[in-house]
Design an enzyme around this catalytic site. Structure first.
Site, PDB file in Angstrom:
ATOM      1  CE  LYS A 273      -4.962  53.483 100.312  1.00  0.00           C
ATOM      2  NZ  LYS A 273      -5.255  53.445  98.858  1.00  0.00           N
TER       3      LYS A 273
HETATM    4  C1  LIG Z   1      -4.330  53.897  97.853  1.00  0.00           C
HETATM    5  C2  LIG Z   1      -4.546  53.382  96.482  1.00  0.00           C
HETATM    6  C3  LIG Z   1      -3.526  53.403  95.505  1.00  0.00           C
HETATM    7  C4  LIG Z   1      -2.166  54.021  95.763  1.00  0.00           C
HETATM    8  O1  LIG Z   1      -1.381  53.276  96.652  1.00  0.00           O
HETATM    9  P1  LIG Z   1      -0.122  53.971  97.343  1.00  0.00           P
HETATM   10  O2  LIG Z   1       0.401  52.968  98.307  1.00  0.00           O
HETATM   11  O3  LIG Z   1      -0.634  55.207  98.027  1.00  0.00           O
HETATM   12  O4  LIG Z   1       0.848  54.291  96.266  1.00  0.00           O
HETATM   13  C5  LIG Z   1      -3.791  52.856  94.262  1.00  0.00           C
HETATM   14  N1  LIG Z   1      -5.003  52.349  93.955  1.00  0.00           N
HETATM   15  C6  LIG Z   1      -6.005  52.319  94.856  1.00  0.00           C
HETATM   16  C7  LIG Z   1      -7.320  51.755  94.447  1.00  0.00           C
HETATM   17  C8  LIG Z   1      -5.819  52.823  96.154  1.00  0.00           C
HETATM   18  O5  LIG Z   1      -6.833  52.806  97.019  1.00  0.00           O
END
Ligand SMILES: *Cc1c(COP(=O)(O)O)cnc(C)c1O
Length: 432
Positions: free
Chosen positions: A107
Site C-alpha cells: 500500500k
Molecule cells: C491491502 C492488502 C492486500 C489486499 O489488497 P487489495 O488491493 O485490497 O486486494 C493484500 N495484502 C496485504 C498485506 C494488504 O495490506
C-alpha cells in the site's frame, strides 16, 4: 485524461477533481474515460526500463498536463525510490516483493503517489488540505508515511485504542511533523463513524479542505499498475502468469489497467482466503457479497470488495469475459499455514500469510498449465505478521531497518472518546 464515474459515464471530471473527491457524487468510483495505450516502442524497450522510468511514462498518460512534466518526473522519482525486485523462489515461481517501502507493505506505492499528487494540487491552489483516516492498522500507516512532510497537507489518523498490534501502533504514532494520531477509546467502527460525521458536519469555514485518503481513490489505483510492467520487465518474458492475493481487489485492478494498455500477460490469477466472493462469481456468474470472515491473512478479509465495481465495468458486466482474463481460487488458513512452512523448509523463503495465499494461487494455476513462468505478488514483509510467521515456521524474521527505527521511537497520541465532540474540538483547536 478525463475521469468518469463508474455509475455515470456522463459525469466527467479532471484528474485533480477525481483525486480530491475520491468518490464521485453518485457514489460511483472514478475510472479513466478511456484505457491508456502504451506504444510499440515502449514495449520494445520495456525489458531495459527502470521502475521510475516506467512510472513516469505510464503515469503521464493518466495525469496529462495537469502536473507539468518536470514536476511529474520528480514526483515519480520520489514515490518510486525503493526497489520492487523479482526474486526466484523455485523453478518457475517468482516473488514480486512489494514490501521494500517505508511501511513494508504494497500500500506504500499507492499512498505515496496519491499523497504527492494531492500535495502538488494543494500547493498550486495555495489551499490547506486536512486528511482524516480511520484505520484498523495497515492502511493508516501507509497513508501517514505517504503524506509525511508533504507541504500543504496534514493527516489526522483515528485508530482504536488497544486494537492494533504493537508494530502497527508505533507506525501510526511516531511520525510527528504533519501527522497527528488520535487514539480512540472504542473500536474501528467508532473511528469510521467519527470520520464520516466530521465529513458531514464539520464546518471548515473555508479555511481548509477536508478529505479522505480512501483506498478507492483513483490516485492510489494508477501507481498500482506500474509494477506489473516492471514485473514483466524483470521476468523478460511476455508469457507469464501473475497471481495477486486479493481483498478489495485494488491491486488486481491495477494489473488489469496495465493489461488493457497493451501489456501482454498469459493469465491473471486472483487468490483469496476463505472470503471467496469473487472466485465464486467467476465460477457461477453470480455475485453474492457476504459478511467478512476473520483469517490469518487479515488485510484480505473482505466479503464485498470495493473495486469489484471497477472490474465489472472493465469486463462489461460479463463474468465469462472476466473469467477468460482472471482465474480465481480461494484457500483456507490451514492450507496457508502449511504452504508457509513448506516453502520455508524446501526453498528457504519466508512468506507472509498474504503472500502465501498468492503462492498457493500461482502453484495451483501452474499445476494445470505447466511450462509457464509464474509470479506471485508478495504484499507484506513477513515481520509485519510476526506472530503467525513465528508460530508456523518457528522463525522470527528480522525487522527491516525502517521498522526497527520506528520501534525505537516514542509513541505520541492524543486520547479521545468515541464521541464526535472530541474530534470536532481537536479540529477547531488546530485549524480554526
Ligand atoms: C491491502 C492488502 C492486500 C489486499 O489488497 P487489495 O488491493 O485490497 O486486494 C493484500 N495484502 C496485504 C498485506 C494488504 O495490506
Amino acid at each position: 485524461m478525463k475521469y468518469i464515474s463508474s455509475r455515470d459515464k456522463n459525469h466527467i471530471v479532471s484528474f485533480e477533481e477525481a483525486v480530491k473527491r475520491g468518490l464521485a457524487p453518485n457514489k460511483g468510483l472514478y475510472m479513466p474515460q478511456e484505457f491508456i495505450k502504451m506504444d510499440d516502442d515502449f514495449y520494445a524497450n520495456l525489458f531495459d526500463m527502470s521502475l521510475q522510468e516506467i512510472g513516469y511514462q505510464v503515469g503521464k498518460k493518466y495525469v496529462g498536463d495537469e502536473i507539468p512534466d518536470a514536476d511529474f518526473k520528480a514526483l515519480c522519482n520520489e514515490v518510486l525510490n525503493f526497489d520492487i525486485p523479482l526474486v526466484m523462489v523455485k523453478d518457475n515461481i517468482y516473488s514480486l516483493e512489494l514490501f521494500h517501502g517505508p511501511t513494508c507493505a504494497f500500500k506504500d506505492v499507492g499512498a505515496r503517489f496519491m499523497a504527492r499528487c494531492l500535495g502538488y494540487f494543494s500547493q498550486k491552489n495555495k489551499e490547506k488540505t486536512v486528511i482524516l483516516v480511520a484505520t484498523s492498522g495497515d492502511t493508516g500507516s501507509a497513508v501517514a508515511r505517504g503524506f509525511l512532510n508533504v507541504p500543504g497537507v496534514d493527516v489526522i489518523i483515528l485508530y482504536p485504542s488497544g486494537k492494533v498490534s504493537e508494530i502497527q501502533e508505533k507506525q501510526l504514532t511516531t511520525n510527528g511533523g504533519n501527522i497527528t494520531a488520535l487514539e480512540v477509546n472504542g473500536v474501528f467502527d467508532d473511528c469510521q463513524r467519527l470520520v464520516k460525521t466530521a465529513f458531514a458536519n464539520f464546518d471548515t469555514k473555508n479555511r481548509f479542505h477536508l478529505t479522505s485518503a480512501n483506498s478507492i481513490n483513483i490516485a492510489r489505483l494508477i501507481p498500482q499498475s506500474f509494477y506489473y510492467y516492471y514485473a514483466v520487465a524483470q521476468a523478460k518474458d511476455y508469457d507469464t502468469a501473475i497471481c495477486v492475493p486479493s481483498g478489495n481487489f485494488g491491486n488486481l485492478t491495477g494489473g488489469i489497467l496495465a493489461w488493457k494498455s497493451g501489456l501482454t500477460i498469459k493469465q491473471f490469477v486472483a487468490a483469496t482466503n476463505i472470503n471467496d466472493t469473487v472466485p465464486n462469481y467467476l465460477e457461477s456468474g453470480i455475485y453474492t457479497p457476504k459478511p467478512s470472515k476473520q483469517t490469518i491473512s487479515n488485510a484480505m478479509d473482505v466479503g464485498d470488495p470495493s473495486n469489484f465495481e471497477r472490474l465489472e465495468l472493465i469486463f462489461d458486466r460479463d463474468s465469462k469475459k472476466m473469467h477468460q482474463t482472471i482465474e480465481g481460487y480461494s484457500f483456507t488458513d490451514d492450507q496457508t499455514r502449511k504452504k508457509m512452512q513448506q516453502v520455508k523448509d524446501l526453498y528457504g523463503y519466508t512468506l507472509d500469510p498474504h503472500g502465501a495465499v498468492g503462492y498457493l494461487g500461482i502453484e495451483k494455476y501452474l499445476a494445470a498449465n505447466p511450462g509457464t513462468k509464474g509470479i506471485f505478488l508478495e504484499t507484506a514483509h513477513p515481520a509485519k505478521f510476526l506472530d503467525v510467521v513465528k508460530d508456523v515456521t518457528g522463525i522470527t524474521p528480522d525487522l527491516p531497518p525502517t521498522l526497527q527505527d520506528c520501534m525505537k521511537k516514542t509513541k505520541k497520541s492524543i486520547k479521545i472518546d468515541n464521541k464526535y465532540e472530541d474530534l470536532a474540538q481537536i479540529l477547531t483547536q488546530k485549524y480554526l
